[in-house]
Design an enzyme around this catalytic site. Structure first.
Site, PDB file in Angstrom:
ATOM      1  N   ASN A  10      -5.136   5.893  -0.663  1.00 13.71           N
ATOM      2  CA  ASN A  10      -4.450   6.292   0.571  1.00 13.71           C
ATOM      3  C   ASN A  10      -3.987   7.748   0.568  1.00 13.71           C
ATOM      4  OD1 ASN A  10      -4.857   4.011   2.050  1.00 13.71           O
ATOM      5  ND2 ASN A  10      -2.966   3.023   1.415  1.00 13.71           N
ATOM      6  N   SER A  70       0.838  -1.202   0.000  1.00 18.34           N
ATOM      7  CA  SER A  70       0.000   0.000   0.000  1.00 18.34           C
ATOM      8  C   SER A  70       0.870   1.248   0.000  1.00 18.34           C
ATOM      9  CB  SER A  70      -0.902   0.009   1.233  1.00 18.34           C
ATOM     10  OG  SER A  70      -0.124  -0.133   2.392  1.00 18.34           O
ATOM     11  N   GLU A  91      -6.587  -1.298  -6.866  1.00 21.45           N
ATOM     12  CA  GLU A  91      -5.807  -0.300  -7.599  1.00 21.45           C
ATOM     13  C   GLU A  91      -4.767  -1.053  -8.432  1.00 21.45           C
ATOM     14  OE1 GLU A  91      -5.769   3.647  -4.814  1.00 21.45           O
ATOM     15  OE2 GLU A  91      -4.632   1.944  -4.062  1.00 21.45           O
ATOM     16  N   HIS A 109      -3.295  -3.483  -5.654  1.00 18.26           N
ATOM     17  CA  HIS A 109      -3.554  -3.118  -4.259  1.00 18.26           C
ATOM     18  C   HIS A 109      -5.010  -3.400  -3.903  1.00 18.26           C
ATOM     19  CE1 HIS A 109      -3.810   0.107  -0.921  1.00 18.26           C
ATOM     20  NE2 HIS A 109      -3.411  -1.040  -0.426  1.00 18.26           N
TER      21      HIS A 109
HETATM   22  N1  CAA Z   1     -13.638 -10.272   6.730  1.00 21.86           N
HETATM   23  C1  CAA Z   1     -14.454 -10.782   5.783  1.00 21.86           C
HETATM   24  N2  CAA Z   1     -15.739 -10.403   5.634  1.00 21.86           N
HETATM   25  C2  CAA Z   1     -16.214  -9.483   6.493  1.00 21.86           C
HETATM   26  C3  CAA Z   1     -15.426  -8.916   7.518  1.00 21.86           C
HETATM   27  C4  CAA Z   1     -14.082  -9.350   7.618  1.00 21.86           C
HETATM   28  N3  CAA Z   1     -13.238  -8.831   8.527  1.00 21.86           N
HETATM   29  N4  CAA Z   1     -16.172  -8.028   8.199  1.00 21.86           N
HETATM   30  C5  CAA Z   1     -17.394  -8.043   7.640  1.00 21.86           C
HETATM   31  N5  CAA Z   1     -17.418  -8.916   6.608  1.00 21.86           N
HETATM   32  C6  CAA Z   1     -18.547  -9.225   5.731  1.00 21.86           C
HETATM   33  C7  CAA Z   1     -19.705  -9.804   6.499  1.00 21.86           C
HETATM   34  O1  CAA Z   1     -19.565 -11.213   6.611  1.00 21.86           O
HETATM   35  C8  CAA Z   1     -20.879  -9.403   5.634  1.00 21.86           C
HETATM   36  O2  CAA Z   1     -20.947 -10.274   4.531  1.00 21.86           O
HETATM   37  P1  CAA Z   1     -22.373 -10.597   3.826  1.00 21.86           P
HETATM   38  O3  CAA Z   1     -22.810  -9.332   3.154  1.00 21.86           O
HETATM   39  O4  CAA Z   1     -22.017 -11.685   2.872  1.00 21.86           O
HETATM   40  O5  CAA Z   1     -23.284 -11.035   4.919  1.00 21.86           O
HETATM   41  C9  CAA Z   1     -20.460  -8.022   5.073  1.00 21.86           C
HETATM   42  O6  CAA Z   1     -19.046  -7.975   5.203  1.00 21.86           O
HETATM   43  C10 CAA Z   1     -21.080  -6.885   5.863  1.00 21.86           C
HETATM   44  O7  CAA Z   1     -20.704  -7.091   7.218  1.00 21.86           O
HETATM   45  P2  CAA Z   1     -21.572  -6.689   8.480  1.00 21.86           P
HETATM   46  O8  CAA Z   1     -23.017  -6.636   8.071  1.00 21.86           O
HETATM   47  O9  CAA Z   1     -21.197  -7.564   9.614  1.00 21.86           O
HETATM   48  O10 CAA Z   1     -21.020  -5.285   8.893  1.00 21.86           O
HETATM   49  P3  CAA Z   1     -20.973  -3.939   8.096  1.00 21.86           P
HETATM   50  O11 CAA Z   1     -22.147  -3.748   7.217  1.00 21.86           O
HETATM   51  O12 CAA Z   1     -20.667  -2.948   9.156  1.00 21.86           O
HETATM   52  O13 CAA Z   1     -19.708  -4.088   7.152  1.00 21.86           O
HETATM   53  C11 CAA Z   1     -17.460  -3.647   6.688  1.00 21.86           C
HETATM   54  C12 CAA Z   1     -18.444  -4.348   7.616  1.00 21.86           C
HETATM   55  C13 CAA Z   1     -17.583  -4.243   5.283  1.00 21.86           C
HETATM   56  C14 CAA Z   1     -16.058  -3.916   7.227  1.00 21.86           C
HETATM   57  C15 CAA Z   1     -17.826  -2.128   6.635  1.00 21.86           C
HETATM   58  O14 CAA Z   1     -17.852  -1.609   7.938  1.00 21.86           O
HETATM   59  C16 CAA Z   1     -16.867  -1.312   5.811  1.00 21.86           C
HETATM   60  O15 CAA Z   1     -16.960  -1.271   4.601  1.00 21.86           O
HETATM   61  N6  CAA Z   1     -15.927  -0.628   6.503  1.00 21.86           N
HETATM   62  C17 CAA Z   1     -14.901   0.179   5.849  1.00 21.86           C
HETATM   63  C18 CAA Z   1     -13.784  -0.713   5.398  1.00 21.86           C
HETATM   64  C19 CAA Z   1     -12.730   0.033   4.680  1.00 21.86           C
HETATM   65  O16 CAA Z   1     -12.748   1.232   4.492  1.00 21.86           O
HETATM   66  N7  CAA Z   1     -11.723  -0.733   4.226  1.00 21.86           N
HETATM   67  C20 CAA Z   1     -10.583  -0.167   3.547  1.00 21.86           C
HETATM   68  C21 CAA Z   1      -9.503   0.068   4.528  1.00 21.86           C
HETATM   69  S1  CAA Z   1      -8.107   0.826   3.780  1.00 21.86           S
HETATM   70  C22 CAA Z   1      -7.242  -0.478   3.143  1.00 21.86           C
HETATM   71  O17 CAA Z   1      -7.559  -1.618   3.265  1.00 21.86           O
HETATM   72  C23 CAA Z   1      -6.058  -0.159   2.325  1.00 21.86           C
HETATM   73  C24 CAA Z   1      -4.868   0.353   2.943  1.00 21.86           C
HETATM   74  O18 CAA Z   1      -3.871   0.383   2.248  1.00 21.86           O
HETATM   75  C25 CAA Z   1      -4.793   0.874   4.317  1.00 21.86           C
END
Ligand code: CAA
Length: 283
Positions: free
Chosen positions: A189, A118, A151, A139
């Site tokens: 990012n 990243s 990405e 990414h």
């Molecule tokens: N691993 C796998 N699947 C997951 C999970 C995990 N840790 N957490 C949640 N899920 C899945 C659930 O099983 C659920 O799946 P279904 O739709 O098939 O039932 C789905 O995601 C939705 O989960 P929840 O209903 O339990 O919870 P939610 O609606 O709050 O979603 C989330 C959880 C998807 C994590 C949501 O909160 C979200 O999108 N958060 C933001 C995440 C984000 O911004 N990620 C990017 C981070 S930056 C990065 O990764 C790059 C970097 O370089 C730093």
């Protein structure tokens, strides 16, 4: 045409990339440093598939098929005939370079190399190999099975053919690829990290409670998670690491880590994975 995918690293990101590739029907060979890490990674993938079965989104035959597409190894020998190898190990330039140097000797000349980094420059990784034109960044975002974005990062040397093959591969596993340049932070990012740092700075300066900052962005802007929860989710150490690399590169205060973040990381508050970040978590 991509048929066999190699994934180096079966931690959170590597396991996710392995899972989504196997789900899309690819033969995946995944490597870990030790049998113990490998078993842990495969167990996490199995757990995700079991959750999908519980929700009625997958049946036992589907699970068996996906797991049947995955082969784990602690060696690199079986990466020789991969069409694409995606590296997803710890964010350490020396370790990544060592891995790519070894793979460069083992893999067929046509194999495309991709890094999930990243924050490290893709071009600096490519330079260690004799296939700079077959090297690029892929990414993914966490959780990999849920987040749609990939990405696709093109270096100065990535060929059009390599870029197009990797872009198509990302689409074939159900992702939405975007075209990014090999600059620190790529697209997401460079926008996300200053936002997270600002949120921590405002919290440190007493703007509002952690809950109200998070609720503000969730309910005011429709974000799925507030910025402090998201930093806990990404990992405070990872956020600091990316911020430091971007600050080093741009020398711009947008990317300067607030003292609170560094203090928390140095104290071992790494977010969800350590049980404590801006919030407390049951391990
Ligand atoms: N691993 C796998 N699947 C997951 C999970 C995990 N840790 N957490 C949640 N899920 C899945 C659930 O099983 C659920 O799946 P279904 O739709 O098939 O039932 C789905 O995601 C939705 O989960 P929840 O209903 O339990 O919870 P939610 O609606 O709050 O979603 C989330 C959880 C998807 C994590 C949501 O909160 C979200 O999108 N958060 C933001 C995440 C984000 O911004 N990620 C990017 C981070 S930056 C990065 O990764 C790059 C970097 O370089 C730093």
């Amino acid at each position: 045409m991509t048929k066999k995918v190699g994934v180096v690293g079966c931690g959170q990101m590597g396991a996710g990339i392995t899972q989504v590739s196997a789900q899309a029907g690819y033969q995946v060979i995944v490597n870990e440093a030790t049998e113990e890490f490998l078993a842990k990674g495969i167990k996490n993938i199995t757990k995700q598939l079991d959750k999908a079965i519980e929700k009625g989104k997958l049946d036992q035959a589907g699970k068996d098929k996906i797991l049947g597409n995955i082969k784990g190894t602690t060696e690199f020998a079986e990466f020789a005939d991969c069409d694409i190898v995606i590296e997803a190990v710890t964010e350490n330039m020396a370790i990544k370079r060592e891995i790519f140097a070894e793979l460069d000797k083992i893999c067929k000349p046509e194999t495309i190399f991709a890094s999930n980094t990243s924050s490290l420059p893709i071009g600096d990784l490519a330079a260690i190999t004799k296939r700079r034109n077959k090297f690029l960044g892929l990414h993914f975002f966490n959780p990999v099975s849920v987040m749609k974005l990939v990405e696709v990062v093109r270096t100065l040397d990535t060929s059009e053919e390599t870029f197009n093959a990797a872009f198509s591969f990302a689409q074939s596993i159900g992702k939405t690829p975007v075209k990014a340049k090999d600059t620190p932070g790529f697209i997401v990012n460079v926008l996300l990290i200053p936002y997270l740092l600002d949120s921590i700075r405002q919290y440190e300066n007493g703007l509002a409670s952690r809950e109200d900052i998070d609720n503000g962005m969730m309910f005011g802007c429709g974000h799925p998670m507030g910025p402090l929860t998201l930093t806990d989710f990404i990992g405070l150490d990872t956020t600091l690491y990316i911020a430091d690399i971007m600050f080093e590169e741009f020398k711009d205060s947008h990317y300067a880590a607030p003292p609170l973040l560094r203090r928390m990381v140095n104290t071992g508050y790494l977010g969800k994975k350590s049980g404590r970040g801006f919030y407390e978590y049951n391990k």
